[in-house]
Design a protein around this motif. Structure first.
Motif, mmCIF file in Angstrom:
data_model
loop_
_atom_site.group_PDB
_atom_site.id
_atom_site.type_symbol
_atom_site.label_atom_id
_atom_site.label_comp_id
_atom_site.label_asym_id
_atom_site.label_seq_id
_atom_site.Cartn_x
_atom_site.Cartn_y
_atom_site.Cartn_z
ATOM 1 N N THR A 1 19.731 -11.251 10.501
ATOM 2 C CA THR A 1 19.013 -10.406 9.540
ATOM 3 C C THR A 1 19.049 -10.980 8.131
ATOM 4 O OG1 THR A 1 21.002 -9.037 9.327
ATOM 5 C CG2 THR A 1 19.312 -8.284 10.865
ATOM 6 N N ILE B 1 15.417 -11.519 6.131
ATOM 7 C CA ILE B 1 15.125 -11.168 4.742
ATOM 8 C C ILE B 1 16.384 -11.388 3.906
ATOM 9 C CG2 ILE B 1 15.570 -8.705 5.128
ATOM 10 C CD1 ILE B 1 13.457 -8.194 2.876
ATOM 11 N N PHE C 1 16.126 -9.977 -2.015
ATOM 12 C CA PHE C 1 14.829 -9.295 -2.030
ATOM 13 C C PHE C 1 14.936 -7.805 -1.716
ATOM 14 C CE2 PHE C 1 13.565 -13.731 -0.797
ATOM 15 C CZ PHE C 1 12.949 -14.039 -1.997
ATOM 16 N N TYR D 1 7.246 -6.103 2.307
ATOM 17 C CA TYR D 1 8.356 -7.008 2.622
ATOM 18 C C TYR D 1 7.925 -8.212 3.452
ATOM 19 C CZ TYR D 1 12.209 -4.216 0.737
ATOM 20 O OH TYR D 1 13.091 -3.574 -0.097
ATOM 21 N N PHE E 1 8.569 -11.686 2.199
ATOM 22 C CA PHE E 1 9.940 -12.190 2.150
ATOM 23 C C PHE E 1 10.450 -12.631 3.518
ATOM 24 C CE2 PHE E 1 10.011 -8.574 -1.106
ATOM 25 C CZ PHE E 1 9.605 -9.404 -2.137
ATOM 26 N N LEU E 2 9.632 -12.469 4.562
ATOM 27 C CA LEU E 2 10.069 -12.771 5.923
ATOM 28 C C LEU E 2 10.470 -14.241 6.062
ATOM 29 C CD1 LEU E 2 10.385 -11.946 8.904
ATOM 30 C CD2 LEU E 2 7.959 -12.470 9.211
ATOM 31 N N PHE F 1 12.105 -16.132 4.303
ATOM 32 C CA PHE F 1 11.710 -16.787 3.059
ATOM 33 C C PHE F 1 12.378 -18.148 2.878
ATOM 34 C CE2 PHE F 1 11.632 -17.689 -1.451
ATOM 35 C CZ PHE F 1 10.386 -17.235 -1.859
ATOM 36 N N ALA G 1 15.216 -5.990 7.496
ATOM 37 C CA ALA G 1 14.828 -7.119 8.347
ATOM 38 C C ALA G 1 13.657 -6.717 9.239
ATOM 39 C CB ALA G 1 16.014 -7.569 9.196
ATOM 40 N N ALA H 1 10.462 -6.365 7.117
ATOM 41 C CA ALA H 1 9.825 -7.656 6.829
ATOM 42 C C ALA H 1 8.914 -8.080 7.981
ATOM 43 C CB ALA H 1 10.878 -8.722 6.562
#
Length: 209
Positions: free
Chosen positions: A21, A25, A29, A38, A41-42, A44, A86, A89
């Motif tokens: 997790t 994310i 963030f 979100y 930001f997956l 990222f 998570a 995202a």
């Protein structure tokens, strides 16, 4: 939540085990409001190279990956901390199903509560699906029959029966409870008749309304 029965959509493979997790994310963030989306930001940090640019060889950076609604990965997906962000995202990124040989327990529960299907497959079947999804390809997710089809590959998957019912109907935990409203009302009536002293004057029965 939106019900999920049969989903035919682009899918992408992420041939990595132990995607946790913190990777899904990064913590920095999570101070952002959900309203910003979100999905941006997956994964990222994972999808970037040492210079901070997008890694063109990373699965989610490939052409067409932004349309994917199904993600196939390896074992222990969603392990680590219990952050529900998570799942946010993934959902905000357009995903409705993640397929893997195993999931972090809390992640899987959070996924179902947000309409994201965690489909459990055998490790060999995960590898077959990953091979079929080298590039973004169509995949069919049949929650009714619990089958997955991508190219020439067809495999079964498992899911907790209660979770399956929730996803098929688009129910959250409150909706699940409401399916027993008649039994709840009957119990409340019996209880009030047996213990009238336990009910405050003017109070409604617990199951009513």
């Amino acid at each position: 939540m939106k019900p999920l029965d049969i989903l035919t959509a682009p899918g992408i493979g992420l041939a990595v085990a132990n995607v946790d997790t913190d990777q899904l994310i990064p913590a920095r963030f999570m101070k952002e409001p959900r309203s910003v989306g979100y999905g941006q930001f997956l994964l990222f940090d994972v999808r970037r190279d040492a210079e901070g640019g997008l890694d063109v060889d990373f699965a989610l950076n490939k052409p067409g990956a932004e349309r994917a609604e199904v993600l196939v990965s390896r074992r222990n997906f969603g392990a680590g901390s219990s952050r529900e962000a998570a799942v946010y995202a993934l959902v905000d990124g357009g995903f409705r199903c993640v397929i893997a040989p195993s999931f972090g327990d809390i992640f899987a529960s959070n996924a179902v509560n947000n309409g994201l299907l965690p489909a459990v497959v055998e490790e060999d079947d995960a590898e077959r699906l990953l091979a079929a999804l080298v590039d973004v390809q169509g995949i069919e997710v049949d929650l009714v029959e619990q089958r997955l089809r991508a190219a020439e590959v067809e495999v079964g998957f498992s899911i907790n029966p209660v979770w399956r019912t929730k996803l098929l109907n688009g129910w959250d935990d409150i909706d699940m409870t409401r399916q027993h409203q008649g039994e709840i009302d009957a119990f409340a009536t019996r209880y009030a008749e047996r213990f009238p002293w336990a009910r405050a004057p003017g109070a409604e029965l617990i199951g009513k309304g």
